[in-house]
Design a protein around this motif. Structure first.
Motif, PDB file in Angstrom:
ATOM      1  N   VAL A  68      19.497  21.721  33.115  1.00 49.59           N
ATOM      2  CA  VAL A  68      20.395  22.850  32.836  1.00 49.59           C
ATOM      3  C   VAL A  68      21.644  22.372  32.105  1.00 49.59           C
ATOM      4  O   VAL A  68      22.065  22.979  31.105  1.00 49.59           O
ATOM      5  CB  VAL A  68      20.767  23.574  34.148  1.00 49.59           C
ATOM      6  CG1 VAL A  68      21.908  24.569  33.908  1.00 49.59           C
ATOM      7  CG2 VAL A  68      19.561  24.309  34.715  1.00 49.59           C
ATOM      8  N   VAL A  69      22.250  21.271  32.563  1.00 42.05           N
ATOM      9  CA  VAL A  69      23.452  20.761  31.907  1.00 42.05           C
ATOM     10  C   VAL A  69      23.147  20.334  30.478  1.00 42.05           C
ATOM     11  O   VAL A  69      23.889  20.657  29.540  1.00 42.05           O
ATOM     12  CB  VAL A  69      24.055  19.595  32.717  1.00 42.05           C
ATOM     13  CG1 VAL A  69      25.192  18.935  31.933  1.00 42.05           C
ATOM     14  CG2 VAL A  69      24.582  20.088  34.052  1.00 42.05           C
ATOM     15  N   TYR A  70      22.037  19.600  30.285  1.00 38.35           N
ATOM     16  CA  TYR A  70      21.680  19.159  28.939  1.00 38.35           C
ATOM     17  C   TYR A  70      21.382  20.349  28.029  1.00 38.35           C
ATOM     18  O   TYR A  70      21.824  20.393  26.873  1.00 38.35           O
ATOM     19  CB  TYR A  70      20.465  18.231  28.991  1.00 38.35           C
ATOM     20  CG  TYR A  70      19.988  17.786  27.625  1.00 38.35           C
ATOM     21  CD1 TYR A  70      20.618  16.739  26.964  1.00 38.35           C
ATOM     22  CD2 TYR A  70      18.930  18.426  26.992  1.00 38.35           C
ATOM     23  CE1 TYR A  70      20.193  16.341  25.696  1.00 38.35           C
ATOM     24  CE2 TYR A  70      18.499  18.047  25.739  1.00 38.35           C
ATOM     25  CZ  TYR A  70      19.130  16.998  25.094  1.00 38.35           C
ATOM     26  OH  TYR A  70      18.715  16.613  23.840  1.00 38.35           O
ATOM     27  N   HIS A  72      24.647  23.166  19.118  1.00 40.89           N
ATOM     28  CA  HIS A  72      23.749  23.505  18.005  1.00 40.89           C
ATOM     29  C   HIS A  72      23.424  24.988  17.908  1.00 40.89           C
ATOM     30  O   HIS A  72      22.617  25.384  17.067  1.00 40.89           O
ATOM     31  CB  HIS A  72      22.444  22.712  18.131  1.00 40.89           C
ATOM     32  CG  HIS A  72      22.626  21.226  18.149  1.00 40.89           C
ATOM     33  ND1 HIS A  72      22.884  20.491  17.012  1.00 40.89           N
ATOM     34  CD2 HIS A  72      22.616  20.335  19.169  1.00 40.89           C
ATOM     35  CE1 HIS A  72      23.008  19.209  17.330  1.00 40.89           C
ATOM     36  NE2 HIS A  72      22.855  19.088  18.637  1.00 40.89           N
ATOM     37  N   GLY A  73      24.024  25.812  18.768  1.00 37.30           N
ATOM     38  CA  GLY A  73      23.720  27.228  18.730  1.00 37.30           C
ATOM     39  C   GLY A  73      22.380  27.519  19.400  1.00 37.30           C
ATOM     40  O   GLY A  73      21.943  26.801  20.309  1.00 37.30           O
ATOM     41  N   VAL A  74      21.706  28.575  18.964  1.00 38.55           N
ATOM     42  CA  VAL A  74      20.413  28.958  19.543  1.00 38.55           C
ATOM     43  C   VAL A  74      19.379  27.941  19.078  1.00 38.55           C
ATOM     44  O   VAL A  74      18.728  28.098  18.041  1.00 38.55           O
ATOM     45  CB  VAL A  74      20.015  30.383  19.118  1.00 38.55           C
ATOM     46  CG1 VAL A  74      18.695  30.781  19.779  1.00 38.55           C
ATOM     47  CG2 VAL A  74      21.108  31.362  19.503  1.00 38.55           C
ATOM     48  N   ASP A  75      19.258  26.882  19.852  1.00 45.79           N
ATOM     49  CA  ASP A  75      18.415  25.739  19.497  1.00 45.79           C
ATOM     50  C   ASP A  75      17.147  25.765  20.348  1.00 45.79           C
ATOM     51  O   ASP A  75      17.226  25.849  21.580  1.00 45.79           O
ATOM     52  CB  ASP A  75      19.204  24.448  19.750  1.00 45.79           C
ATOM     53  CG  ASP A  75      18.357  23.212  19.542  1.00 45.79           C
ATOM     54  OD1 ASP A  75      18.000  22.936  18.396  1.00 45.79           O
ATOM     55  OD2 ASP A  75      18.050  22.538  20.551  1.00 45.79           O
ATOM     56  N   PRO A  76      15.955  25.693  19.740  1.00 43.72           N
ATOM     57  CA  PRO A  76      14.706  25.772  20.526  1.00 43.72           C
ATOM     58  C   PRO A  76      14.608  24.697  21.595  1.00 43.72           C
ATOM     59  O   PRO A  76      14.175  24.978  22.722  1.00 43.72           O
ATOM     60  CB  PRO A  76      13.617  25.604  19.460  1.00 43.72           C
ATOM     61  CG  PRO A  76      14.255  26.067  18.189  1.00 43.72           C
ATOM     62  CD  PRO A  76      15.699  25.670  18.298  1.00 43.72           C
ATOM     63  N   ARG A  77      15.013  23.472  21.264  1.00 44.66           N
ATOM     64  CA  ARG A  77      14.923  22.408  22.263  1.00 44.66           C
ATOM     65  C   ARG A  77      15.875  22.684  23.428  1.00 44.66           C
ATOM     66  O   ARG A  77      15.496  22.528  24.593  1.00 44.66           O
ATOM     67  CB  ARG A  77      15.255  21.052  21.641  1.00 44.66           C
ATOM     68  CG  ARG A  77      15.133  19.903  22.652  1.00 44.66           C
ATOM     69  CD  ARG A  77      15.686  18.606  22.097  1.00 44.66           C
ATOM     70  NE  ARG A  77      14.986  18.186  20.890  1.00 44.66           N
ATOM     71  CZ  ARG A  77      15.288  17.076  20.218  1.00 44.66           C
ATOM     72  NH1 ARG A  77      16.301  16.317  20.609  1.00 44.66           N
ATOM     73  NH2 ARG A  77      14.601  16.740  19.143  1.00 44.66           N
ATOM     74  N   GLY A  78      17.103  23.101  23.105  1.00 44.54           N
ATOM     75  CA  GLY A  78      18.060  23.392  24.163  1.00 44.54           C
ATOM     76  C   GLY A  78      17.584  24.512  25.066  1.00 44.54           C
ATOM     77  O   GLY A  78      17.699  24.432  26.292  1.00 44.54           O
ATOM     78  N   ILE A  79      17.030  25.574  24.477  1.00 45.87           N
ATOM     79  CA  ILE A  79      16.553  26.700  25.277  1.00 45.87           C
ATOM     80  C   ILE A  79      15.369  26.279  26.134  1.00 45.87           C
ATOM     81  O   ILE A  79      15.268  26.649  27.319  1.00 45.87           O
ATOM     82  CB  ILE A  79      16.172  27.876  24.358  1.00 45.87           C
ATOM     83  CG1 ILE A  79      17.433  28.435  23.683  1.00 45.87           C
ATOM     84  CG2 ILE A  79      15.455  28.971  25.137  1.00 45.87           C
ATOM     85  CD1 ILE A  79      17.156  29.504  22.665  1.00 45.87           C
ATOM     86  N   VAL A  93      14.626  23.253  27.305  1.00 45.55           N
ATOM     87  CA  VAL A  93      15.079  22.398  28.406  1.00 45.55           C
ATOM     88  C   VAL A  93      15.813  23.230  29.456  1.00 45.55           C
ATOM     89  O   VAL A  93      15.644  23.019  30.663  1.00 45.55           O
ATOM     90  CB  VAL A  93      15.982  21.268  27.865  1.00 45.55           C
ATOM     91  CG1 VAL A  93      16.603  20.470  29.000  1.00 45.55           C
ATOM     92  CG2 VAL A  93      15.183  20.339  26.961  1.00 45.55           C
ATOM     93  N   LEU A  94      16.623  24.184  29.001  1.00 46.13           N
ATOM     94  CA  LEU A  94      17.348  25.055  29.933  1.00 46.13           C
ATOM     95  C   LEU A  94      16.375  25.849  30.800  1.00 46.13           C
ATOM     96  O   LEU A  94      16.533  25.940  32.027  1.00 46.13           O
ATOM     97  CB  LEU A  94      18.265  25.994  29.158  1.00 46.13           C
ATOM     98  CG  LEU A  94      19.031  27.037  29.984  1.00 46.13           C
ATOM     99  CD1 LEU A  94      19.941  26.361  30.996  1.00 46.13           C
ATOM    100  CD2 LEU A  94      19.834  27.950  29.057  1.00 46.13           C
ATOM    101  N   LEU A  95      15.350  26.433  30.188  1.00 49.71           N
ATOM    102  CA  LEU A  95      14.361  27.210  30.946  1.00 49.71           C
ATOM    103  C   LEU A  95      13.594  26.320  31.921  1.00 49.71           C
ATOM    104  O   LEU A  95      13.283  26.739  33.049  1.00 49.71           O
ATOM    105  CB  LEU A  95      13.402  27.914  29.987  1.00 49.71           C
ATOM    106  CG  LEU A  95      14.017  29.034  29.127  1.00 49.71           C
ATOM    107  CD1 LEU A  95      12.986  29.593  28.156  1.00 49.71           C
ATOM    108  CD2 LEU A  95      14.567  30.142  30.011  1.00 49.71           C
ATOM    109  N   ALA A  96      13.288  25.088  31.473  1.00 48.30           N
ATOM    110  CA  ALA A  96      12.608  24.154  32.379  1.00 48.30           C
ATOM    111  C   ALA A  96      13.487  23.838  33.585  1.00 48.30           C
ATOM    112  O   ALA A  96      13.002  23.756  34.726  1.00 48.30           O
ATOM    113  CB  ALA A  96      12.234  22.869  31.631  1.00 48.30           C
TER     114      ALA A  96
END
Length: 517
Positions: free
Chosen positions: A218-220, A228-235, A237-240
């Motif tokens: 969640v933090v990462y 990076h804004g709406v970033d696929p990797r960030g989203i 990892v957040l969902l995971a």
């Protein structure tokens, strides 16, 4: 429940012990900020890659956040003093090794070890305060000192780093922590009580891995979205991380001795304190990142001048933390929480009114109102969290408090920061000069610093620079309005969920000492 008249008062031993546990908290917070000024020297000597440099800065905070729940639960099982001393020893060793690192890989590894060791400090020290101070007013004052230590540590980090770097090499910023940890190791066994839950079960490895993975993800994810804004990797990892968190909570309901007692959230005072604490962290971090840029890039202050402008924030926050017990004595915990949140909301509103030529004074006035309002909320909130939880779960409860602060801070940067920058881009877009290269346009819309750099390369960039400053100011005002709304929502919730007298006299029973204490 009224406070028993027989509640014992703290002796000189407890007050000296409080000073001993406040010092490592100061160092813990200082380590979050002290490194920034040393980065140029580290880059010159160790030649890290861009990714390695990022991890040198970030891995400490990541692992502190990830291991807080684990360390709080572990302290309840093996002994809070034992865990604190083990963490202090590890922190001192890692600090020395970090100071003398010969490679970027070694420094990243030592910063990671510092994060794991640092995660022992907050839950162990806060739960020990519950063991040491049985009188409610003394306990509230002790928690105020504890919170003030974190505030002072974060504020003086850059100052200490600058002084050390002026006279010594970059490794000295790590060695500053060693004397404090050695002092704790020498005096801690003599001054601090030991407590552990004699009925605690074995440490559940699956819960530990789930909580660690959930918080780190969640933090990462939030940090990557903020950058990076709406970033696929960030989203992703957040969902995971959210999915792991849901699995963790579900598992806790079926364990005889859970990592996190989810039934605590059925207690209105506990829920109100946790949510108010989280909302204050979210709003405060969301607006603070705009304030620091505003001071330098809009008002044109030097880094030193900008740092001096934020001193009232730290001073008033410290004063508010120490005054909270007196306020709670006169008003009660509920009124302190509600009135503090309302005052903080007023501070956000003042920040939303910044206009030349008195913008700096508006900003400083807003900071003062926010810090004076939020400090008692955090002091009283933490006291409610550790006293509404059962004594044997105080470590886990205090870890949950700190984890909520870490996550809400990251969420504030990601959500409010991203929302503010989205508004900045929307309002600055129409002012982009005709014929500007697409890459330069994207750079100008990414950050205020980028916009000012692009403006500097234009033949007539003054008008565009002014438009960028105006768009950023308007975005900061909008974020401040969101912050004010969050504070009012938290005040409403505290007024509804808390009862008069709750938290003002929650007794702290005399706890059984662990064998060998």
């Amino acid at each position: 429940m009224p406070q028993p008249l027989s509640a014992p008062k703290a002796t000189r031993r407890e007050w000296i012990g409080l000073a001993i546990i406040a010092l490592p908290c100061l160092v813990y917070a200082m380590d979050l900020t002290v490194l920034n000024l040393a980065l140029p020297a580290i880059s010159a000597q160790l030649d890290p890659s861009a990714s390695q440099l990022l991890w040198i800065v970030d891995i400490y905070g990541f692992l502190v956040a990830g291991f807080l729940i684990t360390m709080g639960t572990l302290g309840d099982r093996i002994g809070r003093r034992k865990l604190l001393l083990a963490g202090a020893a590890a922190f001192a060793v890692a600090s020395v090794m970090a100071a003398f690192s010969r490679s970027a890989e070694t420094l990243v590894a030592m910063r990671a070890l510092l994060g794991v060791a640092g995660a022992t400090l907050a839950p162990s020290t806060l739960s020990l305060i519950r063991n040491m101070f049985h009188d409610e007013h003394e306990r509230q004052f002790a928690i105020g000192v504890w919170i003030a230590a974190f505030s002072v540590g974060g504020a003086i980090g850059p100052l200490v780093g600058g002084l050390l770097l002026q006279w010594f090499w970059w490794g000295a910023v790590f060695l500053a922590a060693v004397p404090v940890m050695v002092l704790l190791l020498v005096l801690g066994p003599k001054l601090l009580p030991e407590y552990r839950d004699p009925d605690a079960g074995r440490l559940d490895l699956a819960s530990m891995l789930q909580s660690l993975g959930a918080v780190l993800a969640v933090v990462y994810g939030l940090k990557r979205i903020a950058e990076h804004g709406v970033d696929p990797r960030g989203i992703a990892v957040l969902l995971a991380g959210i999915a792991l968190g849901a699995m963790f909570v579900r598992r806790q309901r079926h364990l005889p001795y859970p990592f996190l007692d989810v039934t605590l959230f059925r207690r209105p005072a506990f829920s109100a304190a946790i949510v108010a604490y989280a909302l204050t962290g979210l709003a405060m971090m969301g607006v603070y990142i705009f304030m620091t840029q505003y001071l330098q890039l809009v008002l044109g202050l030097t880094p030193l001048q900008a740092g001096l402008a934020t001193i009232p924030w730290s001073v008033c926050f410290t004063a508010g933390s120490l005054l909270a017990p007196r306020l709670a004595r006169h008003w009660g915990a509920r009124r302190v929480m509600v009135r503090g949140l309302v005052l903080a909301a007023a501070g956000f509103v003042v920040t939303a009114l910044v206009t030349p030529p008195h913008a700096l004074w508006f900003l400083v006035a807003g900071m003062i109102a926010m810090s004076i309002g939020l400090a008692p909320v955090m002091t009283v909130g933490n006291e409610l969290i550790i006293t509404t939880a059962p004594p044997e779960r105080a470590g886990a409860a205090s870890a949950l408090s700190e984890t909520s602060a870490e996550l809400s801070g990251a969420l504030g940067i990601a959500v409010l920061g991203s929302a503010g920058m989205l508004l900045f881009r929307l309002w600055l877009g129409p002012a982009l000069p005709a014929g500007l290269e697409p890459a330069e346009g994207a750079r100008a819309l990414a950050t205020l610093g980028g916009a000012m750099s692009v403006a500097g390369g234009l033949a007539d960039g003054g008008a565009f620079a002014e438009a960028a400053r105006t768009a950023f100011t308007d975005a900061m005002r909008a974020v401040a309005v969101f912050g004010a709304a969050m504070m009012l929502a938290a005040a409403w919730m505290a007024a509804r969920l808390m009862r008069d007298g709750e938290g003002e006299g929650a007794p702290v029973p005399a706890l059984d000492q662990a064998p060998g204490a």
